[in-house]
Design a protein around this motif. Sequence first.
Motif, PDB file in Angstrom:
ATOM      1  N   THR A   1      -7.282   1.196   5.878  1.00 25.20           N
ATOM      2  CA  THR A   1      -7.336   2.587   5.399  1.00 25.20           C
ATOM      3  C   THR A   1      -6.100   2.997   4.622  1.00 25.20           C
ATOM      4  OG1 THR A   1      -6.458   3.323   7.529  1.00 25.20           O
ATOM      5  CG2 THR A   1      -8.857   3.268   7.289  1.00 25.20           C
ATOM      6  N   ASP A   2      -5.026   2.231   4.756  1.00 27.60           N
ATOM      7  CA  ASP A   2      -3.786   2.499   4.018  1.00 27.60           C
ATOM      8  C   ASP A   2      -3.178   1.185   3.563  1.00 27.60           C
ATOM      9  OD1 ASP A   2      -3.334   5.465   4.319  1.00 27.60           O
ATOM     10  OD2 ASP A   2      -3.498   4.909   6.440  1.00 27.60           O
TER      11      ASP A   2
ATOM     12  N   LYS B   1      -4.700  -0.630   0.141  1.00 25.48           N
ATOM     13  CA  LYS B   1      -5.751   0.194   0.729  1.00 25.48           C
ATOM     14  C   LYS B   1      -7.129  -0.294   0.279  1.00 25.48           C
ATOM     15  CE  LYS B   1      -7.244   5.018   1.066  1.00 25.48           C
ATOM     16  NZ  LYS B   1      -6.944   6.425   0.663  1.00 25.48           N
ATOM     17  N   GLY B   2      -8.032  -0.460   1.237  1.00 23.06           N
ATOM     18  CA  GLY B   2      -9.391  -0.884   0.934  1.00 23.06           C
ATOM     19  C   GLY B   2      -9.551  -2.382   0.745  1.00 23.06           C
TER      20      GLY B   2
ATOM     21  N   THR C   1     -12.198  -4.307   5.582  1.00 24.09           N
ATOM     22  CA  THR C   1     -12.664  -3.275   6.509  1.00 24.09           C
ATOM     23  C   THR C   1     -11.548  -2.891   7.471  1.00 24.09           C
ATOM     24  OG1 THR C   1     -14.901  -4.189   6.401  1.00 24.09           O
ATOM     25  CG2 THR C   1     -14.404  -2.712   8.241  1.00 24.09           C
TER      26      THR C   1
END
Length: 497
Positions: free
Chosen positions: A242-243, A235-236, A239
């Motif tokens: 999100t998971d 995650k991260g 860009t």
Amino acid sequence: MERSLKIPNTWECPKMNARSKPRVLVVEDKPSEREALARLLKLEHYEVETANSAKQALTFLHEPIDLVISDLKMSKSSGLDLLRYWKEQRRETPFIMVTAFGEVDSAVEAMKLGAADYLNKPVNPEELLLLVAKCLESRRKDQTISELQLRLDRRLGFERIIGRSQAMLTVFDQARRVAMTETTVLVTGESGTGKELIAEAIHQNSPRRNGPFVTVNMAAVPSHLAESELFGHVKGAFTGATDSRVGRFEAANHGTIFIDEIGDFAGESQAKLLRVLENRTVTPIGDNDDRSVDVRVVAATSRDLNAMVADEEFREDLYYRLNVVNLHLPPLRERREDILLLVKHFLQDLAQRLNRPQLSIDQPLCEFLETYDWPGNIRQLRNVMESMAVLAPGDLLTVDDLPTTLHDCSRRNDSLNIPPGMSLEDVQREAAEQALAQHEGNRTHAAAALKISVRTLQRKLKAWGLDNPTVSESALFDGEGHRHEATASDENELEEV
């Protein structure tokens, strides 16, 4: 010889087993105990056979016995001897051993030899019946699993790949041998030749058959997402991440990963793939920790990796790491004896799916299907058969039912007609036009049929005024969408067709 094909009406629903009661064999040298056990089981509606010795019990070895209940100690051969020999021949038959007090060590040995369980004398009837029911239920489940596995093998194994040509028999033989190993395999061949089917059959016939079979097509994955697709990300990590996401390699742990169109794998990511193949560890994007994976790798490509290595488009070390065993699938035009087998298979499938059981094809269509070059290989043949089956007004498919692109080809004479006085230049032009028509305008395949380079064919077409900017640009790409580059030998090639 009759060449038309019709769906044979030979399939029958499997018959149910006529034997409805489980069959139990009781082995006991003491008549009173033997009869008591048999009577108890018959009251519970089991079919019972009895034997007074291990030797007599072995006369039932090749009969349908669902469970054996045997005394451990008998006057002649022991129950252990019976268990040992029976399991060597029919490992699936469950055994319940009956032991006297003080025979615990022998009972433990029986369990090691494959006995399902044991009971102490005197036998508790309720305990025996519960154990018998448990063993028979376990056997039933094992049989169900075996039957499902067999059906899966037939559906996903080599049996579902159609081919009797010597070229395909050689491929099957090589694939069966490599399937039982952990060796990395590279499957090569034109688009539509069945590379994924071979990869899946290798997995299904390997020790990893109960593990996952994970596929990824690198031609369908954007280059900037290739590493995330294969190795995963946290995650991260970038860009839009999100998971966290598990990559295909981790998803294939203890199984097989099939990497299709490996030639389309981005150059900057090839080094990371090489590291995974060498170390069997992956590092998700954004993570600092390596994760071990136990994966068998099968890769495939329709491109010439040797040429890509020479042009520095594909890493040489990665190529050698992948190309441990190479299975090359021949194009359909090189295994014409398999075409009607495939047609029959597709016809049967379409007849069932479209509810048209009387579908058949006539002799002229058979002859055309056998002689056409099929630049799209099996995929094209399957699509043509489906198109005809869906659109044909009657159940007998003919040449008139062919799709428009093939309909014109079927009316052209395969031989080259050279009228008196025809110039060599005109003969060359006619040969080129026929080759292009037979290959649906595919210049790579047409040039191959004429035994010249694509560059030479393009130059001739331009000289004859048969080229235009749009067609010329598309001619620079082959049937799989890969750009054709001229070689030095093209510049010096004889202007012959």
